[in-house]
Motif scaffolding. Structure first.
Motif: not given
Length: 143
Positions: A43-44, A74-77, A83-84, A107-108
């Motif tokens: 949400n942030y 992580l997956k959503r970002l 944010t990717k 993707g970390a």
């Protein structure tokens, strides 16, 4: 105060306090924004009011979170244009090799196991701060 925001996603109050104390011990004076679960983090960063929030220089993401685990965050970002490319450092107590593999697969940018010893943790935070907040250059932000 630095304009480089640290976004800490951590549900454990003791680990949150330990992290903030380690920042202070290392003179990392950046503003720290804290989310206590995965939904709050999403949400942030991606919610309807996210355009009004400060963009973090780095995200420190725990894996074991309520409501939505760190791997799903992580997956959503990584699947969102906004944010990717943000640096995401997994900061976890997990010793599971599969968590390590999944984090990098999703993707970390880095994976750090929280040291049990406070002095080791201070040293880890010092290195983290030096590299990710001073040396590393992040790409321009997309809104």
């Amino acid at each position: 105060m630095s304009d480089k925001i640290i976004f800490l996603v951590e549900d454990n109050p003791d680990d949150e306090a330990l992290t903030l104390r380690a920042f202070k011990k290392n003179n990392i004076m950046n503003q720290v924004v804290i989310a206590h679960d995965g939904v709050e983090a999403i949400n942030y960063l991606l919610g309807p009011d996210s355009a009004n929030n400060l963009i973090p220089q780095i995200i420190l993401l725990d894996l074991n979170l309520p409501k939505m685990d760190g791997l799903e965050v992580l997956k959503r970002l990584r699947s969102d244009e906004r944010t990717k490319l943000l640096p995401i450092i997994i900061l976890t107590s997990s010793r599971e090799e599969q968590d390590l593999l999944n984090s990098y697969d999703l993707g970390a940018n880095s994976y750090i196991r929280k040291p049990v010893d406070f002095n080791q943790f201070i040293a880890a935070v010092q290195q983290l701060g030096l590299y990710w907040l001073v040396l590393n250059e992040i790409p321009p932000v997309r809104r």
